[in-house]
Design an enzyme around this catalytic site. Structure first.
Site, PDB file in Angstrom:
ATOM      1  N   HIS A   1       0.832  -1.206   0.000  1.00 11.97           N
ATOM      2  CA  HIS A   1       0.000   0.000   0.000  1.00 11.97           C
ATOM      3  C   HIS A   1       0.869   1.260   0.000  1.00 11.97           C
ATOM      4  O   HIS A   1       1.895   1.327   0.686  1.00 11.97           O
ATOM      5  CB  HIS A   1      -0.879   0.043   1.252  1.00 11.97           C
TER       6      HIS A   1
ATOM      7  N   ASN B   1       8.017  -4.252   3.726  1.00 13.50           N
ATOM      8  CA  ASN B   1       6.602  -3.888   3.778  1.00 13.50           C
ATOM      9  C   ASN B   1       5.960  -4.258   5.108  1.00 13.50           C
ATOM     10  O   ASN B   1       5.195  -3.480   5.677  1.00 13.50           O
ATOM     11  CB  ASN B   1       5.867  -4.569   2.621  1.00 13.50           C
TER      12      ASN B   1
END
Length: 325
Positions: free
Chosen positions: A170, A202
């Site tokens: 994201h 991440n």
């Protein structure tokens, strides 16, 4: 014989011109009637020139050429994806970093890079109230999905990520938008994703940075954050400098070498402070302090080809990366 041919030609020409004039007159009358009865904006646009037709020098009165029947496309219904104009204004209060392929969702705005199939930048406006998790929001119901507002040539797909070894990372964090189910779901559009190293980045250091940004809402009344990819040059063994990055999937989705976040915190009395971070897209020791990744905002702007918060003069900033200006 020539006189007979000339007479026939003149007769046929007269009929053709008469039919043309009659057709234009009919079209004009029809359009005026439709204009008076319709609110369709496409129809209004198609017919308005005919309604206001006037004679021009050296041109006949029917000097506008148009189709015999106005083309009236289906009027698209307002998308539930699109943010209300006042919300876009709130998010982009301090300026757009760039104006390429802007997409506005309910609670964030992005600029899409059609060549790399990854956003140039994603912008969010966060508040303490806005980042609170609602009991009605269930992240497990959110699915990664392509954004069909992007032309098929330029979309990234879930199949591009499958088996690539990279996470669908994201840019606008789902955790920033858990006050409404729709807001959270919209962060799962692939336009908001970029290939990120999973374990060690991440799910770890990048996640720590996202949590830190959310925590800033306890210090500032408003937090504005811009996130995006970088493709930075590196000197190779031959001594030359190259920009190299991997691509994944059939759509050649670019794997950024680095990611940035540029953040402005606004206090209740209007004071502004800025922080900017760049992290390499690689495994990072999770014990590494976030301050190690702070960089001058100008270096991010030069590398990304963007101008962040250009409505804010540097003189208005009280601090940059924790240091008084």
């Amino acid at each position: 014989m020539n006189k007979k041919l000339a007479f026939r030609f003149a007769t046929l020409s007269g009929l053709a011109i008469g039919s043309f004039i009659g057709g234009i007159a009919y079209e004009r009358k029809r359009c005026i009637t439709l204009l008076d009865q319709s609110t369709n904006p496409y129809l209004v646009h198609a017919c308005k020139d005919i309604k206001t037709l006037t004679a021009m020098p050296a041109l006949p009165i029917f000097g506008t050429v148009s189709a015999a029947t106005p083309f009236v496309p289906d009027v698209p219904q307002p998308s539930k994806l699109v943010a209300e104009p006042n919300r876009v204004s709130e998010i982009m209060k301090y300026g757009f970093p760039g104006m390429d392929n802007i997409r506005s969702y309910s609670d964030y705005v992005l600029s899409y890079d059609r060549r790399n199939r990854v956003a140039h930048w994603v912008f969010e406006h966060l508040t303490a109230e806005g980042v609170k998790s609602s009991p009605n929001v269930d992240r497990s119901k959110c699915d990664f999905k392509p954004d069909e507002s992007i032309h098929p040539f330029f979309r990234s797909l879930n199949t591009d990520y499958k088996g690539s070894g990279f996470d669908r990372g994201h840019l606008a964090a789902a955790g920033n938008h858990k006050s409404h189910q729709q807001h959270c779901e919209q962060t799962f559009y692939l336009t908001n994703m970029a290939p990120q190293v999973g374990s060690g980045f991440n799910r770890d250091s990048w996640n720590r940075l996202e949590k830190y940004v959310r925590k800033l809402t306890k210090t500032y009344s408003n937090v504005y954050v811009c996130t995006g990819p970088l493709y930075l040059p590196k000197k190779e063994a031959d001594g030359k400098v190259y920009v190299k990055y991997q691509v994944i999937g059939n759509n050649s989705v670019a794997v950024p070498t680095h990611f940035y976040k540029v953040i402005v915190g606004e206090t209740a009395d209007g004071k502004l402070e800025l922080e900017s971070y760049v992290m390499p897209n690689q495994v990072i020791d999770d014990k590494t302090p976030l301050a190690v990744f702070q960089v001058p905002p100008e270096s991010v702007e030069r590398s990304a080809g963007l101008l962040f918060f250009d409505k804010i003069s540097r003189k208005q900033l009280q601090k940059i990366n924790g240091k008084k200006v």
